[in-house]
Scaffold this motif. Structure first.
Motif, PDB file in Angstrom:
ATOM      1  N   ARG A 217      60.046  19.183  28.750  1.00  0.00           N
ATOM      2  CA  ARG A 217      61.239  20.024  28.842  1.00  0.00           C
ATOM      3  C   ARG A 217      61.444  20.885  27.585  1.00  0.00           C
ATOM      4  NH1 ARG A 217      64.002  18.711  33.348  1.00  0.00           N
ATOM      5  NH2 ARG A 217      63.640  16.657  34.263  1.00  0.00           N
ATOM      6  N   ARG A 218      60.336  21.256  26.974  1.00  0.00           N
ATOM      7  CA  ARG A 218      60.410  22.106  25.787  1.00  0.00           C
ATOM      8  C   ARG A 218      60.431  23.582  26.181  1.00  0.00           C
ATOM      9  NH1 ARG A 218      55.197  20.216  23.004  1.00  0.00           N
ATOM     10  NH2 ARG A 218      55.573  22.092  21.755  1.00  0.00           N
ATOM     11  N   ALA A 219      59.922  23.905  27.391  1.00  0.00           N
ATOM     12  CA  ALA A 219      59.878  25.306  27.824  1.00  0.00           C
ATOM     13  C   ALA A 219      59.646  25.351  29.323  1.00  0.00           C
ATOM     14  CB  ALA A 219      58.763  26.068  27.099  1.00  0.00           C
ATOM     15  N   GLN A 220      59.947  26.504  29.907  1.00  0.00           N
ATOM     16  CA  GLN A 220      59.678  26.752  31.315  1.00  0.00           C
ATOM     17  C   GLN A 220      58.805  28.003  31.389  1.00  0.00           C
ATOM     18  OE1 GLN A 220      62.924  28.198  33.864  1.00  0.00           O
ATOM     19  NE2 GLN A 220      62.307  26.680  35.381  1.00  0.00           N
ATOM     20  N   PHE A 221      57.795  27.979  32.242  1.00  0.00           N
ATOM     21  CA  PHE A 221      56.866  29.095  32.335  1.00  0.00           C
ATOM     22  C   PHE A 221      57.005  29.796  33.688  1.00  0.00           C
ATOM     23  CE2 PHE A 221      54.984  26.014  29.486  1.00  0.00           C
ATOM     24  CZ  PHE A 221      54.601  26.791  28.405  1.00  0.00           C
ATOM     25  N   ILE A 222      57.062  31.101  33.665  1.00  0.00           N
ATOM     26  CA  ILE A 222      57.007  31.915  34.872  1.00  0.00           C
ATOM     27  C   ILE A 222      55.917  32.961  34.652  1.00  0.00           C
ATOM     28  CG2 ILE A 222      58.226  33.514  36.401  1.00  0.00           C
ATOM     29  CD1 ILE A 222      60.830  32.176  35.567  1.00  0.00           C
ATOM     30  N   PHE A 223      54.887  32.952  35.484  1.00  0.00           N
ATOM     31  CA  PHE A 223      53.816  33.925  35.296  1.00  0.00           C
ATOM     32  C   PHE A 223      53.168  34.232  36.641  1.00  0.00           C
ATOM     33  CE2 PHE A 223      52.065  29.728  34.767  1.00  0.00           C
ATOM     34  CZ  PHE A 223      50.839  29.758  35.404  1.00  0.00           C
ATOM     35  N   ALA A 224      52.452  35.326  36.691  1.00  0.00           N
ATOM     36  CA  ALA A 224      51.798  35.770  37.925  1.00  0.00           C
ATOM     37  C   ALA A 224      50.304  35.504  37.828  1.00  0.00           C
ATOM     38  CB  ALA A 224      52.047  37.270  38.154  1.00  0.00           C
ATOM     39  N   THR A 225      49.690  35.228  38.973  1.00  0.00           N
ATOM     40  CA  THR A 225      48.246  34.994  39.002  1.00  0.00           C
ATOM     41  C   THR A 225      47.669  35.474  40.324  1.00  0.00           C
ATOM     42  OG1 THR A 225      46.483  33.337  38.881  1.00  0.00           O
ATOM     43  CG2 THR A 225      48.553  32.652  39.897  1.00  0.00           C
ATOM     44  N   GLN A 226      46.423  35.911  40.285  1.00  0.00           N
ATOM     45  CA  GLN A 226      45.688  36.246  41.503  1.00  0.00           C
ATOM     46  C   GLN A 226      44.550  35.257  41.703  1.00  0.00           C
ATOM     47  OE1 GLN A 226      44.485  40.349  41.341  1.00  0.00           O
ATOM     48  NE2 GLN A 226      46.569  41.116  41.425  1.00  0.00           N
ATOM     49  N   SER A 227      44.623  34.136  41.019  1.00  0.00           N
ATOM     50  CA  SER A 227      43.531  33.163  41.045  1.00  0.00           C
ATOM     51  C   SER A 227      43.746  32.087  42.104  1.00  0.00           C
ATOM     52  CB  SER A 227      43.396  32.499  39.673  1.00  0.00           C
ATOM     53  OG  SER A 227      42.525  31.384  39.754  1.00  0.00           O
ATOM     54  N   PRO A 228      42.954  32.081  43.189  1.00  0.00           N
ATOM     55  CA  PRO A 228      43.038  30.984  44.161  1.00  0.00           C
ATOM     56  C   PRO A 228      42.723  29.637  43.520  1.00  0.00           C
ATOM     57  CG  PRO A 228      41.812  32.842  45.083  1.00  0.00           C
ATOM     58  CD  PRO A 228      41.998  33.116  43.618  1.00  0.00           C
ATOM     59  N   VAL A 229      41.831  29.643  42.521  1.00  0.00           N
ATOM     60  CA  VAL A 229      41.457  28.395  41.857  1.00  0.00           C
ATOM     61  C   VAL A 229      42.672  27.773  41.166  1.00  0.00           C
ATOM     62  CG1 VAL A 229      40.022  27.377  40.045  1.00  0.00           C
ATOM     63  CG2 VAL A 229      39.082  29.141  41.545  1.00  0.00           C
TER      64      VAL A 229
ATOM     65  N   HIS B  72      46.136  29.595  48.545  1.00  0.00           N
ATOM     66  CA  HIS B  72      46.611  30.983  48.593  1.00  0.00           C
ATOM     67  C   HIS B  72      46.966  31.413  50.005  1.00  0.00           C
ATOM     68  CE1 HIS B  72      42.398  31.488  49.716  1.00  0.00           C
ATOM     69  NE2 HIS B  72      42.697  32.683  50.164  1.00  0.00           N
ATOM     70  N   MET B  73      46.308  30.812  51.028  1.00  0.00           N
ATOM     71  CA  MET B  73      46.623  31.148  52.418  1.00  0.00           C
ATOM     72  C   MET B  73      48.031  30.688  52.786  1.00  0.00           C
ATOM     73  SD  MET B  73      44.008  32.676  53.879  1.00  0.00           S
ATOM     74  CE  MET B  73      43.955  32.304  55.623  1.00  0.00           C
ATOM     75  N   LEU B  74      48.509  29.661  52.105  1.00  0.00           N
ATOM     76  CA  LEU B  74      49.818  29.083  52.424  1.00  0.00           C
ATOM     77  C   LEU B  74      50.953  29.767  51.680  1.00  0.00           C
ATOM     78  CD1 LEU B  74      48.699  25.356  52.075  1.00  0.00           C
ATOM     79  CD2 LEU B  74      48.957  26.621  54.216  1.00  0.00           C
ATOM     80  N   THR B  75      50.612  30.599  50.700  1.00  0.00           N
ATOM     81  CA  THR B  75      51.647  31.172  49.835  1.00  0.00           C
ATOM     82  C   THR B  75      51.733  32.690  49.935  1.00  0.00           C
ATOM     83  OG1 THR B  75      50.077  31.267  47.981  1.00  0.00           O
ATOM     84  CG2 THR B  75      51.414  29.285  48.179  1.00  0.00           C
TER      85      THR B  75
END
Length: 398
Positions: A8-20, A65-68
Motif C-alpha cells: 500500500r505504498r503506491a497505486q499504479f495505473i498504466f496502459a499496455t498492448q502486451s497480451p503477455v 486480451h480477448m476477454l478485455t
C-alpha cells in the motif's frame, strides 16, 4: 510493482498492448470497466472471482486480451491456421474484410461446429463479468442446427473461403489480367468454377463419409509386447465393429444424395469445400502469374465484400449476433416488482425477441430499451437487479 502495491505504498495505473502482461495477471488483479449506466454498483468490476474459471476462459479464447477488449466474443468454425506463419491469411482477417460488423467482434477460432458451440457455452458458464460482451458461436449449416443454443448462429457456408467464391467479384479483380490468365469474360470465371465443382463430387462424398465414421486414437499401456499387441488388436476390432454397425453402404448412398441435392440447388460454391475450390481455381488458371496466393485471397475478400452475394449470405447471421436479445428476457423481468413500467418492458423485450427469432431483428429503440432496463433494475432488490443489468448488457445495439 506488485510488492509496492501490496504494501500500500503506491497505486499504479498504466496502459499496455502486451497480451503477455495481461496473461500474467491473477484473478484478483484483473478488472474491467462496464459501460456507463449498466453497472450494478460500480463501473469497475473484477473479471472473475475464481482463478480456475479465469484459466478456463483464457484457454477457450487463447488469451486474456480477448476477454478485455469490450467486444462480443465470437467463436468461429473453420480449419485452424498454421501457427507461426506470420504471412498466413487468417479466418479472422478474412471475416473482418468481408463483414463490416465483424470489426467489432473479438474472434476466437474453433476447429469444428461442436467445438465452437461447446466453447461458447463453456465461456458463458464460466461466470465471468463480461459487461456488454455477449459470447457467440458462428457455425456452418451443413448439418442440422437442432439442439444448438440460440447464441450459436449458423450461416449457409462450409467455411470462410466459400465467401470468396463470388464469380462476378472474382472477375472484377481478374479482368485487367485477362490475357495473362487466359480469361476474357465473366463466363470464363463461371465456367472454371463449375468445372472445379463437377470434378469435386466424389471428394465431397468422401469428406462427408470421413466426418461421419467414428475415429479413435489407439494406444496401450501394456509393458509386455504380446500383451500390447493383443490390446491394440482388441481396440481395432472394437472400432471396426462400430463402423460395421453404422451401416456404411447406406450412409454412402445418403451422402451421394445430399451432394447431388447441393449441386441441383446451385449451392455448391457455398456448401462444398471452399478452401479446396479456391486453391484449385488459383492453380488451374495460373493466377500465380499475377498474384501471390495470400494476395489473391485478400483481393478476393475485398472484392467479395462489395458484392450482393456476401450480403445475402452473411447479413442474416451477422444481424443475429449484432442485434441479439436473450431468450430469458421476459422471464427475468417477471421476477421484478409489478408496475406499468415492468409490463411495458416485458412487451418490448418480447417483441424484440420474436423479431430476432424470425430472422429479422429490429434495430430501432435498442439503446432506449437498454436504458429503460437499467433504470428499472435500480428499483429492484439486489439479486433481481443484477439479473436485469445482465439482461441489458446482453442486448445488442446497432
Amino acid at each position: 510493482m506488485r510488492t509496492i502495491a501490496h504494501q500500500r505504498r503506491a497505486q499504479f495505473i498504466f496502459a499496455t498492448q502486451s497480451p503477455v502482461f495481461l496473461d500474467s495477471l491473477q484473478d484478483d488483479e484483473l478488472y474491467v470497466l462496464s459501460p456507463p449506466g449498466y453497472a450494478v454498483e460500480n463501473q469497475l468490476s473484477r473479471l472473475s472471482s475464481s482463478a480456475e474459471r479465469l484459466e478456463v476462459a483464457r484457454g477457450l479464447t487463447g488469451g486474456t486480451h480477448m476477454l478485455t477488449r469490450g467486444k462480443p466474443i465470437v467463436f468461429i468454425e473453420g480449419e485452424s491456421t498454421v501457427t507461426g506463419n506470420r504471412s498466413a491469411v487468417t479466418d479472422e482477417r478474412l471475416i473482418k474484410l468481408l463483414i463490416p460488423e465483424a470489426k467489432h467482434w473479438a474472434i476466437a477460432p474453433a476447429r469444428s461446429r461442436n467445438e465452437a458451440a461447446s466453447a461458447a457455452q463453456s465461456l458463458r458458464n464460466a461466470s465471468l463479468h463480461l459487461p456488454g460482451m455477449p459470447v457467440f458461436g458462428l457455425v456452418d449449416s451443413d448439418t442440422s442446427a437442432a439442439g444448438l443454443p440460440d447464441y450459436v448462429v449458423s450461416w449457409p457456408v462450409a467455411m470462410i473461403e466459400n465467401l470468396l467464391l463470388d464469380p462476378e467479384q472474382l472477375w472484377e479483380i481478374l479482368k485487367d489480367h485477362g490475357p495473362t490468365v487466359g480469361m476474357s469474360s465473366l463466363g470464363d470465371v463461371t465456367q472454371s468454377l463449375d468445372s472445379i465443382v463437377a470434378d469435386r463430387v466424389e471428394e465431397e462424398v468422401r469428406l462427408r463419409i470421413r466426418a461421419s465414421v467414428p475415429g479413435a486414437f489407439i494406444t496401450t499401456d501394456k509393458v509386455d509386447l504380446q500383451q500390447a499387441v493383443n490390446d491394440i488388436d482388441k481396440k481395432v476390432s472394437e472400432l471396426k465393429e462400430k463402423i460395421t454397425r453404422m451401416g456404411l453402404p447406406d450412409k454412402v448412398m445418403i451422402f451421394r444424395s445430399r451432394v447431388q441435392e447441393i449441386l441441383n440447388s446451385g449451392e455448391a460454391l457455398e456448401r462444398f469445400h471452399g478452401k479446396s475450390i479456391l486453391a484449385e481455381f488459383y492453380k488451374r488458371n495460373s493466377l500465380s502469374k499475377v498474384f501471390a496466393i495470400n494476395g489473391f485471397k485478400i483481393a478476393a475478400a475485398q472484392a467479395a465484400a462489395r458484392g450482393d452475394r456476401i450480403h445475402r449470405i452473411a447479413s442474416p447471421a451477422a444481424s443475429k449476433i449484432r442485434l441479439y436479445i436473450p431468450q430469458n428476457g421476459v422471464e427475468v423481468l417477471e421476477r421484478g416488482a409489478e408496475s406499468p413500467e415492468r409490463e411495458q418492458l416485458i412487451a418490448e423485450v418480447g417483441l424484440h425477441r420474436s423479431s430476432w427469432e424470425s430472422g429479422s431483428p429490429m434495430s430501432a429503440g435498442r439503446e432506449k430499451l437498454r436504458e429503460s432496463l437499467a433504470r428499472y433494475a435500480r428499483q429492484q432488490e439486489p439479486t433481481t437487479a443484477a439479473e436485469i443489468f445482465h439482461l441489458a448488457n446482453e442486448i445488442g445495439t446497432p
